[in-house]
Write a protein that holds these residues in place. Structure first.
Motif, short mmCIF file in Angstrom:
data_model
loop_
_atom_site.label_atom_id
_atom_site.label_comp_id
_atom_site.label_asym_id
_atom_site.label_seq_id
_atom_site.Cartn_x
_atom_site.Cartn_y
_atom_site.Cartn_z
N UNK A 53 -7.67 -8.64 -9.73
CA UNK A 53 -6.99 -7.57 -10.46
C UNK A 53 -5.98 -8.17 -11.43
N UNK A 54 -5.91 -7.56 -12.63
CA UNK A 54 -4.95 -8.06 -13.62
C UNK A 54 -3.67 -7.24 -13.62
N UNK A 55 -3.51 -6.41 -12.57
CA UNK A 55 -2.29 -5.60 -12.49
C UNK A 55 -1.00 -6.42 -12.49
N UNK A 56 -0.98 -7.60 -11.82
CA UNK A 56 0.25 -8.40 -11.89
C UNK A 56 0.65 -8.73 -13.32
N UNK A 57 -0.34 -8.93 -14.20
CA UNK A 57 -0.01 -9.23 -15.60
C UNK A 57 0.64 -8.01 -16.24
N UNK A 58 0.08 -6.83 -15.94
CA UNK A 58 0.67 -5.60 -16.46
C UNK A 58 2.11 -5.47 -16.00
N UNK A 59 2.34 -5.77 -14.70
CA UNK A 59 3.70 -5.67 -14.16
C UNK A 59 4.63 -6.61 -14.90
N UNK A 60 4.14 -7.84 -15.16
CA UNK A 60 4.99 -8.82 -15.84
C UNK A 60 5.35 -8.35 -17.24
N UNK A 61 4.36 -7.81 -17.95
CA UNK A 61 4.62 -7.38 -19.33
C UNK A 61 5.60 -6.21 -19.36
N UNK A 111 7.23 0.95 -12.43
CA UNK A 111 6.61 2.18 -12.93
C UNK A 111 5.44 1.88 -13.85
N UNK A 112 5.60 0.85 -14.68
CA UNK A 112 4.50 0.50 -15.57
C UNK A 112 3.27 0.10 -14.80
N UNK A 113 3.46 -0.75 -13.80
CA UNK A 113 2.31 -1.23 -13.02
C UNK A 113 1.65 -0.07 -12.28
N UNK A 114 2.47 0.78 -11.65
CA UNK A 114 1.89 1.89 -10.90
C UNK A 114 1.17 2.84 -11.85
N UNK A 115 1.72 3.03 -13.04
CA UNK A 115 1.05 3.88 -14.03
C UNK A 115 -0.31 3.32 -14.40
N UNK A 116 -0.37 2.01 -14.64
CA UNK A 116 -1.65 1.38 -14.98
C UNK A 116 -2.62 1.49 -13.82
N UNK A 117 -2.10 1.33 -12.61
CA UNK A 117 -2.94 1.45 -11.41
C UNK A 117 -3.55 2.85 -11.32
N UNK B 216 -8.56 -3.08 -3.68
CA UNK B 216 -8.13 -4.38 -4.20
C UNK B 216 -6.90 -4.18 -5.09
N UNK B 217 -6.97 -3.16 -5.96
CA UNK B 217 -5.83 -2.90 -6.84
C UNK B 217 -4.63 -2.43 -6.04
N UNK B 218 -4.90 -1.60 -5.03
CA UNK B 218 -3.83 -1.10 -4.17
C UNK B 218 -3.08 -2.26 -3.51
N UNK B 219 -3.85 -3.23 -3.04
CA UNK B 219 -3.22 -4.40 -2.41
C UNK B 219 -2.39 -5.19 -3.41
N UNK B 220 -2.92 -5.32 -4.63
CA UNK B 220 -2.16 -6.04 -5.66
C UNK B 220 -0.86 -5.30 -5.96
N UNK B 221 -0.97 -3.97 -6.08
CA UNK B 221 0.23 -3.16 -6.38
C UNK B 221 1.24 -3.29 -5.24
N UNK B 222 0.77 -3.20 -4.00
CA UNK B 222 1.69 -3.30 -2.86
C UNK B 222 2.42 -4.63 -2.87
N UNK B 223 1.68 -5.68 -3.13
CA UNK B 223 2.30 -7.01 -3.08
C UNK B 223 3.35 -7.15 -4.18
N UNK B 224 3.01 -6.72 -5.39
CA UNK B 224 3.97 -6.85 -6.49
C UNK B 224 5.17 -5.94 -6.25
#
Lengths: 176, 454
Positions: A53-61, A111-117, B216-224
Motif C-alpha cells: 500500500x502506498x498510503x504511508x506516502x500519502x500520509x507523509x505528503x 486526516x489526509x491519509x484516512x481520507x485517501x483510505x 491491507x490498507x486498513x493495516x497500513x492506516x492503523x500502523x501509521x
C-alpha cells in the motif's frame, strides 16, 4: 455471461490453510478475484501478489503540507501581518512555533491519509457492499473466483482446485 | 502464521471459536438493555441534569459563580481539565503505543479504552470553553480567525494556545483512529441484523466488505495512525504541563513538569480503564476476553507510572531545596505543612503509597483490590492537580493577598456535569457499539484458543 457477475466461492475455516491455498491456486493458473476475511490475515496480501500500500506516502505528503501550512501561517501572522513584541522576544520566535507546527502536521497527516483510505477503498456511509457470503464478517474466509476471468478453465477444474487446496465448501454466487 | 507460546497465558480463555467471539460481543448490542444498564443510565442522566443547573448558572451569571478570587485565579476548573485530559491518555496509549510494541493483549481492551479517551477529552474541553465566560465568542480567542481588529491574531507564543491545537488534534485523531477500528465490527453487526438496525449499522460500517486489499490498507492506516498518535499522546500532556511550567510561579516553574505530567496521565488513565473494564466485563460477561492477565498487566503499568510520579514528587522537593530559591522552597514546604497539608498528604498516600501495593501478586490479581485501588489512584491524581494549582497560588508574593480557596456549588455542579456526561456517553457506547474489537481479537485467537488450533 459478463465479467464480475458469476463467481465460484471457496470457503475456508483456517487462516493457515487459506494462506497455502492462495499460493497453490495461483500456481495452478486460477486467477483469484478477492479474498474476504473477518479479520486481517498477515501475509495474505503478499500471497495474493498485491503491491504494498502506498498510503504511508500519502500520509507523509499530507504531513509535509501540514508542516508548511502551520509555519507559513504562524510566520505570516506573527512577523508580517501584525508584529507584536511579546516578552521582549523576536516576532518570529521559531521555537515557540514548533508545538502548533507539530500538531498541525499530525492532524493533516492523519486526516489526509484516512481520507485517501476511504476514497481508495470505496468506504462511504451510503456504500452498499457486494456480499459474497455473509459469514465472511463472522468466522469464514471467502475466496471469490471470477468465472469469466478464468474462462480458459472449466468450472469443474476450478472447483477441483479449490477442494484440493482445503476449502471446506465450494459454492456458486451470481450477482444481478 | 500464528505462534503458540507454551509459557504465556492465553489472551482469550474459555476455548472460544471465531463464532463465539462474534456472538459474545454482539449479544449486548442486539439484546434489550439490562436493568443494570438502565439503572446506570438513570444515575448518569441524573448527574447530568443536576450538573447542568450549575452549568447554566455559570453561563448566565458568569464565572463569578465559581469560588475563584484575586489570588487564586485558577482552581477547580483547570484541576478538572487536567484531570480529565490525564484520564484521556490511556486509550490512545493502549491502542497506539502497545500496537507499536506488538503487545497483543491490547486487542480486547483498546476499543473501550479509546472510547473512554474520547469522552474524557470532551469532558476536559468543557472547562477551558466554559471558563471563557462567553464561549459563543470563544472561537475568536482560541483560533486564528480574521476579526474586526484588522486582524489581531491569537498569540502563537502562548502555551494556552498550543493547548487549543494539542487538545483538538488529539481529540480528532483519536476519534478517527477509534472509528476506523469500529468499521469492520459494525459490518459484522450489520450482517447479523435485520430491518432498520441493518440500515443504521450498514451506514456506520461504510460499506465494509472485508476484502484482503482493504484489510491491507486498513493495516497500513492503523500502523501509521499509531505512529502518529504515539508522539501526539506524549505531546498533549507535555503542552498541558507547559501551561504551568512556562510561568514564573514558584511551584510551577520547573522543567520536570512534562515527563512528570505524562507519567501521571498514563497512571490515572490506566486506573480509569481498570475501573470501567472491571464493571464492563462483569455486566457483559466478558471475563474470557478481559482476563485476570489483562488486569495484572495494567496493574504493572500502574506500578511503573505510579513510581515515576512518586520519584517526580521527591525530585521536585530536592530541586526546590537545591536551587536555593527561597520562594520555591517556601512553596514546597507550604504544600506539605501549610493549610493545604491534607490535600498534599492525600495525594502522597493515594499516588505514591497505594500503587506500591501492586507489588504483591495477590493484590494485583485480585479484582476487588484492583477496583478499589483504581478509584483511589484517580482520587489521588485529582488531588495532585489541586495541590499543584491551588497551593502554588494561594500564598501570593504579597502576604496581604494570602487567601484560601473555597469551591462554590457551581464549581461542584460543573464537575458533576462532566461526570454525568462521561458516564452517559460511556453507557451509550457500551450498549450500542461493540465494546471489544472483534476483528482484532479474532486475529490473535489462533495463538490463544485450543479449539481454533489445528
Amino acid at each position: 455471461m459478463e465479467r464480475d457477475k458469476n463467481f465460484v466461492l471457496g470457503i475456508y475455516d483456517d487462516e493457515d490453510v487459506l494462506l497455502n491455498a492462495v499460493t497453490q491456486i495461483r500456481q495452478s493458473g486460477v486467477k483469484i478475484h478477492e479474498v474476504f476475511s473477518p479479520y486481517p490475515v498477515h501475509g495474505l496480501e503478499h500471497n495474493l501478489g498485491y503491491r504494498r500500500s502506498r498510503l504511508p506516502i500519502a500520509a507523509f505528503l499530507f504531513g509535509l503540507l501540514g508542516t508548511t501550512l502551520a509555519l507559513t501561517m504562524q510566520f505570516y501572522m506573527m512577523k508580517f501581518d501584525w508584529p507584536m513584541i511579546i516578552g521582549g522576544k523576536d516576532h518570529a520566535s521559531f521555537p515557540a512555533f514548533i508545538p502548533v507546527t507539530f500538531e498541525l502536521t499530525v492532524l493533516l497527516a492523519a486526516f489526509g491519509m484516512v481520507g485517501v483510505f476511504m476514497v481508495s477503498s470505496n468506504l462511504k456511509p451510503w456504500g452498499q457492499p457486494r456480499i459474497f457470503d455473509i459469514r465472511s464478517t463472522d468466522d469464514k474466509h471467502v475466496m471469490a473466483i471470477d468465472l469469466v476471468n478464468n474462462s480458459h478453465l472449466e468450472r469443474e477444474r476450478i472447483v477441483e482446485v479449490l477442494k484440493a487446496s482445503g476449502a471446506t465448501e465450494v459454492n456458486n454466487k451470481s450477482f444481478e | 502464521m500464528q505462534v503458540t507460546s507454551s509459557v504465556r497465558e492465553p489472551l482469550v480463555t474459555g476455548g472460544k471459536t471465531y463464532k463465539d467471539v462474534t456472538s459474545d460481543v454482539s449479544r449486548q448490542v442486539e439484546g434489550k438493555p439490562t436493568v443494570g444498564w438502565l439503572l446506570g443510565m438513570a444515575v448518569s442522566l441524573g448527574a447530568l441534569l443536576l450538573g447542568s443547573i450549575a452549568l447554566v448558572a455559570t453561563l448566565w451569571e458568569g464565572i463569578g459563580m465559581w469560588g475563584l478570587n484575586k489570588t487564586v485565579g485558577w482552581a477547580w476548573d483547570i484541576t478538572n481539565f487536567v484531570w480529565w485530559v490525564g484520564i484521556g491518555h490511556a486509550g490512545t496509549l493502549i491502542s497506539a503505543v502497545l500496537l507499536l510494541f506488538r503487545q497483543k493483549w491490547r486487542t480486547s481492551i483498546n476499543r473501550a479504552a479509546e472510547a473512554m479517551t474520547i469522552f474524557a477529552v470532551i469532558c476536559a474541553a468543557m472547562f477551558p470553553v466554559i471558563h471563557m465566560g462567553r464561549p459563543w465568542l470563544g472561537a475568536y480567542w482560541a483560533l486564528p480567525l480574521p476579526n474586526t481588529f484588522g486582524s489581531l491574531w491569537v498569540n502563537f507564543n502562548s502555551p494556552l494556545l498550543w493547548d487549543v491545537f494539542a487538545i483538538s488534534t488529539y481529540f480528532s485523531v483519536s476519534l478517527v483512529f477509534w472509528y476506523i477500528g469500529l468499521i469492520p465490527d459494525f459490518a459484522t453487526i450489520r450482517d447479523r441484523a435485520t430491518g432498520i438496525r441493518k440500515t443504521i449499522y450498514g451506514a456506520l460500517s461504510f460499506g465494509w466488505d472485508g476484502a484482503a486489499k482493504t484489510w491491507m490498507r486498513y493495516e497500513a492506516v492503523s500502523l501509521i495512525l499509531a505512529g502518529l498518535a504515539t508522539p501526539l499522546v506524549l505531546s498533549v500532556h507535555t503542552i498541558v504541563s507547559f501551561d504551568f511550567a512556562t510561568s514564573v510561579i514558584p511551584g510551577w516553574h520547573t522543567t520536570i513538569f512534562p515527563p512528570y505530567f505524562v507519567a501521571g496521565a498514563i497512571f490515572s488513565g490506566f486506573a480509569m480503564v481498570l475501573t470501567l473494564m472491571i464493571i464492563t466485563r462483569k455486566v457483559f460477561k466478558l471475563e474470557d476476553y478481559i482476563t485476570i492477565v489483562h488486569i495484572e498487566l495494567m496493574n504493572i503499568v500502574i506500578i511503573i507510572t505510579g513510581s515515576i510520579v512518586g520519584i517526580a514528587y521527591i525530585t521536585e522537593f530536592f530541586i526546590a531545596w537545591y536551587s536555593g530559591v527561597e520562594a520555591e522552597q517556601y512553596a514546597f514546604v507550604n504544600r506539605m505543612f501549610g493549610p493545604y497539608w491534607w490535600a498534599y498528604w492525600s495525594m502522597m498516600t493515594c499516588n505514591v503509597i497505594s500503587p506500591q501495593l501492586f507489588w504483591f501478586k495477590k493484590i494485583r490479581t485480585s479484582i476487588v483490590a484492583t477496583f478499589i485501588l483504581s478509584i483511589v489512584v484517580n482520587i489521588g491524581m485529582w488531588f495532585e492537580r489541586f495541590v499543584i494549582i491551588v497551593t502554588s497560588l494561594h500564598r501570593d508574593f504579597l502576604p496581604s493577598s494570602w487567601v484560601m480557596f473555597y469551591p462554590t456549588l457551581s464549581d461542584v455542579g460543573v464537575y458533576l456535569f462532566t461526570f454525568g456526561l462521561f458516564f452517559t456517553c460511556f453507557l451509550l457506547f457500551a450498549k450500542f457499539f461493540p465494546v471489544i474489537n472483534m476483528a482484532e481479537v479474532k486475529s490473535v485467537l489462533k495463538s490463544s484458543s485450543e479449539k481454533v488450533k489445528r
